[in-house]
Design a protein around this motif. Structure first.
Motif, PDB file in Angstrom:
ATOM      1  N   VAL A  59      55.706 -10.889  11.230  1.00 63.21           N
ATOM      2  CA  VAL A  59      56.769 -11.355  10.348  1.00 63.21           C
ATOM      3  C   VAL A  59      57.985 -10.483  10.647  1.00 63.21           C
ATOM      4  O   VAL A  59      57.937  -9.264  10.491  1.00 63.21           O
ATOM      5  N   VAL A  60      59.039 -11.119  11.124  1.00 61.81           N
ATOM      6  CA  VAL A  60      60.263 -10.424  11.500  1.00 61.81           C
ATOM      7  C   VAL A  60      61.220 -10.503  10.310  1.00 61.81           C
ATOM      8  O   VAL A  60      61.531 -11.592   9.835  1.00 61.81           O
ATOM      9  N   CYS A  61      61.655  -9.346   9.840  1.00 59.61           N
ATOM     10  CA  CYS A  61      62.488  -9.301   8.623  1.00 59.61           C
ATOM     11  C   CYS A  61      63.821  -8.614   8.882  1.00 59.61           C
ATOM     12  O   CYS A  61      63.902  -7.669   9.667  1.00 59.61           O
ATOM     13  N   GLN A  62      64.822  -9.106   8.212  1.00 61.16           N
ATOM     14  CA  GLN A  62      66.119  -8.442   8.158  1.00 61.16           C
ATOM     15  C   GLN A  62      66.121  -7.632   6.866  1.00 61.16           C
ATOM     16  O   GLN A  62      65.932  -8.184   5.780  1.00 61.16           O
ATOM     17  N   ILE A  63      66.301  -6.327   7.002  1.00 60.03           N
ATOM     18  CA  ILE A  63      66.192  -5.428   5.857  1.00 60.03           C
ATOM     19  C   ILE A  63      67.504  -4.680   5.656  1.00 60.03           C
ATOM     20  O   ILE A  63      68.081  -4.143   6.609  1.00 60.03           O
ATOM     21  N   ASP A  64      67.948  -4.653   4.405  1.00 59.31           N
ATOM     22  CA  ASP A  64      69.145  -3.900   4.040  1.00 59.31           C
ATOM     23  C   ASP A  64      68.725  -2.453   3.823  1.00 59.31           C
ATOM     24  O   ASP A  64      67.991  -2.138   2.890  1.00 59.31           O
ATOM     25  N   MET A  65      69.188  -1.570   4.679  1.00 54.27           N
ATOM     26  CA  MET A  65      68.747  -0.178   4.690  1.00 54.27           C
ATOM     27  C   MET A  65      69.518   0.719   3.720  1.00 54.27           C
ATOM     28  O   MET A  65      69.248   1.911   3.645  1.00 54.27           O
ATOM     29  N   LYS A  66      70.449   0.155   2.940  1.00 52.87           N
ATOM     30  CA  LYS A  66      71.245   0.979   2.016  1.00 52.87           C
ATOM     31  C   LYS A  66      70.384   1.758   1.029  1.00 52.87           C
ATOM     32  O   LYS A  66      70.732   2.863   0.663  1.00 52.87           O
ATOM     33  N   LYS A  67      69.292   1.182   0.582  1.00 55.46           N
ATOM     34  CA  LYS A  67      68.435   1.829  -0.419  1.00 55.46           C
ATOM     35  C   LYS A  67      67.108   2.302   0.174  1.00 55.46           C
ATOM     36  O   LYS A  67      66.116   2.458  -0.524  1.00 55.46           O
ATOM     37  N   ILE A  68      67.095   2.505   1.492  1.00 52.08           N
ATOM     38  CA  ILE A  68      65.926   3.053   2.182  1.00 52.08           C
ATOM     39  C   ILE A  68      66.288   4.465   2.621  1.00 52.08           C
ATOM     40  O   ILE A  68      67.309   4.688   3.274  1.00 52.08           O
ATOM     41  N   LYS A  69      65.471   5.422   2.274  1.00 54.57           N
ATOM     42  CA  LYS A  69      65.714   6.823   2.633  1.00 54.57           C
ATOM     43  C   LYS A  69      65.166   7.067   4.036  1.00 54.57           C
ATOM     44  O   LYS A  69      63.974   6.912   4.281  1.00 54.57           O
ATOM     45  N   GLU A  70      66.047   7.422   4.968  1.00 54.20           N
ATOM     46  CA  GLU A  70      65.613   7.722   6.336  1.00 54.20           C
ATOM     47  C   GLU A  70      65.253   9.198   6.433  1.00 54.20           C
ATOM     48  O   GLU A  70      66.056  10.060   6.082  1.00 54.20           O
ATOM     49  N   LEU A  71      64.043   9.461   6.896  1.00 52.96           N
ATOM     50  CA  LEU A  71      63.528  10.827   6.950  1.00 52.96           C
ATOM     51  C   LEU A  71      63.207  11.243   8.387  1.00 52.96           C
ATOM     52  O   LEU A  71      62.731  10.441   9.179  1.00 52.96           O
ATOM     53  N   SER A  72      63.414  12.503   8.676  1.00 49.78           N
ATOM     54  CA  SER A  72      62.931  13.082   9.932  1.00 49.78           C
ATOM     55  C   SER A  72      61.446  13.415   9.737  1.00 49.78           C
ATOM     56  O   SER A  72      60.940  13.350   8.604  1.00 49.78           O
ATOM     57  N   SER A  73      60.773  13.808  10.782  1.00 53.34           N
ATOM     58  CA  SER A  73      59.363  14.227  10.648  1.00 53.34           C
ATOM     59  C   SER A  73      59.244  15.387   9.662  1.00 53.34           C
ATOM     60  O   SER A  73      58.341  15.415   8.827  1.00 53.34           O
ATOM     61  N   LYS A  74      60.173  16.334   9.753  1.00 54.25           N
ATOM     62  CA  LYS A  74      60.151  17.491   8.850  1.00 54.25           C
ATOM     63  C   LYS A  74      60.365  17.054   7.400  1.00 54.25           C
ATOM     64  O   LYS A  74      59.667  17.505   6.489  1.00 54.25           O
ATOM     65  N   GLN A  75      61.326  16.164   7.171  1.00 52.19           N
ATOM     66  CA  GLN A  75      61.585  15.687   5.815  1.00 52.19           C
ATOM     67  C   GLN A  75      60.387  14.902   5.261  1.00 52.19           C
ATOM     68  O   GLN A  75      60.094  14.981   4.083  1.00 52.19           O
ATOM     69  N   TYR A  76      59.711  14.150   6.140  1.00 53.18           N
ATOM     70  CA  TYR A  76      58.523  13.419   5.709  1.00 53.18           C
ATOM     71  C   TYR A  76      57.440  14.406   5.265  1.00 53.18           C
ATOM     72  O   TYR A  76      56.801  14.216   4.231  1.00 53.18           O
ATOM     73  N   SER A  77      57.252  15.485   6.021  1.00 50.21           N
ATOM     74  CA  SER A  77      56.287  16.521   5.635  1.00 50.21           C
ATOM     75  C   SER A  77      56.672  17.142   4.298  1.00 50.21           C
ATOM     76  O   SER A  77      55.808  17.398   3.449  1.00 50.21           O
ATOM     77  N   GLU A  78      57.964  17.376   4.106  1.00 54.87           N
ATOM     78  CA  GLU A  78      58.436  17.949   2.844  1.00 54.87           C
ATOM     79  C   GLU A  78      58.207  16.993   1.675  1.00 54.87           C
ATOM     80  O   GLU A  78      57.877  17.417   0.566  1.00 54.87           O
ATOM     81  N   LEU A  79      58.366  15.691   1.921  1.00 56.61           N
ATOM     82  CA  LEU A  79      58.109  14.695   0.873  1.00 56.61           C
ATOM     83  C   LEU A  79      56.643  14.733   0.454  1.00 56.61           C
ATOM     84  O   LEU A  79      56.325  14.711  -0.732  1.00 56.61           O
ATOM     85  N   ILE A  80      55.744  14.825   1.426  1.00 61.92           N
ATOM     86  CA  ILE A  80      54.315  14.908   1.100  1.00 61.92           C
ATOM     87  C   ILE A  80      54.027  16.189   0.338  1.00 61.92           C
ATOM     88  O   ILE A  80      53.284  16.192  -0.639  1.00 61.92           O
ATOM     89  N   ASN A  81      54.673  17.273   0.742  1.00 61.13           N
ATOM     90  CA  ASN A  81      54.524  18.537   0.036  1.00 61.13           C
ATOM     91  C   ASN A  81      55.002  18.399  -1.414  1.00 61.13           C
ATOM     92  O   ASN A  81      54.331  18.844  -2.348  1.00 61.13           O
ATOM     93  N   GLU A  82      56.141  17.748  -1.613  1.00 57.76           N
ATOM     94  CA  GLU A  82      56.664  17.536  -2.964  1.00 57.76           C
ATOM     95  C   GLU A  82      55.723  16.649  -3.777  1.00 57.76           C
ATOM     96  O   GLU A  82      55.477  16.899  -4.958  1.00 57.76           O
TER      97      GLU A  82
END
Length: 149
Positions: A59-82
């Motif tokens: 399923v191919v979707c067009q997604i509005d990324m304004k309300k999607i938080k883009e994370l680096s690998s480090k930020q993703y690890s920090e999110l899991i930590n939080e």
């Protein structure tokens, strides 16, 4: 600058037809590694791993990324930590049932409806996207592509 991006959701033909007819429904999704949500990738090749080749649909979707938080690998690890209230092992991501519940809560609490982050075990620019709140109207359109050899 446009915030609309193309993302892919791999699934079975049967599930894809249900998605096209009834839209995405969180009640039909299992918890993934980042919590309960609809999972996408920016790589059509990457999503092919989520179904048997003979039954695969994308399923191919067009997604509005304004309300999607883009994370680096480090930020993703920090999110899991939080999500683990600071109890994560810094050397390895510590994910359990509590974390799977808390990640969407933390993300939505910061004003976003989903996250994108680098896919693991891939040496290119492949990313994953998880949308936790389908009422947010971030999925603007969808098309069904059957994967045929």
């Amino acid at each position: 600058m446009s915030t609309i991006e193309t993302w892919y959701h791999g699934t079975s033909k049967e599930n894809a037809e249900k998605i096209m007819e009834n839209d995405f429904d969180l009640n039909f999704f299992r918890k993934g590694k980042s919590g309960k949500g609809v999972y996408f990738s920016n790589s059509k090749e990457y999503v092919k791993r989520y179904g048997k080749e003979s039954e695969l649909a994308v399923v191919v979707c067009q997604i509005d990324m304004k309300k999607i938080k883009e994370l680096s690998s480090k930020q993703y690890s920090e999110l899991i930590n939080e999500a683990n209230n600071g109890n994560a092992n810094n050397k390895k991501l510590y994910i359990n049932d509590k974390t799977l519940f808390e990640i969407p809560k933390v993300v939505k609490g910061s004003g976003f409806y989903g996250i994108s982050f680098p896919a693991t075990n891939v040496n290119d620019s492949t990313k994953k996207l998880v949308i936790f709140d389908l009422n947010a109207n971030v999925i603007l359109s969808k098309q069904l592509h059957l994967h045929l050899k």
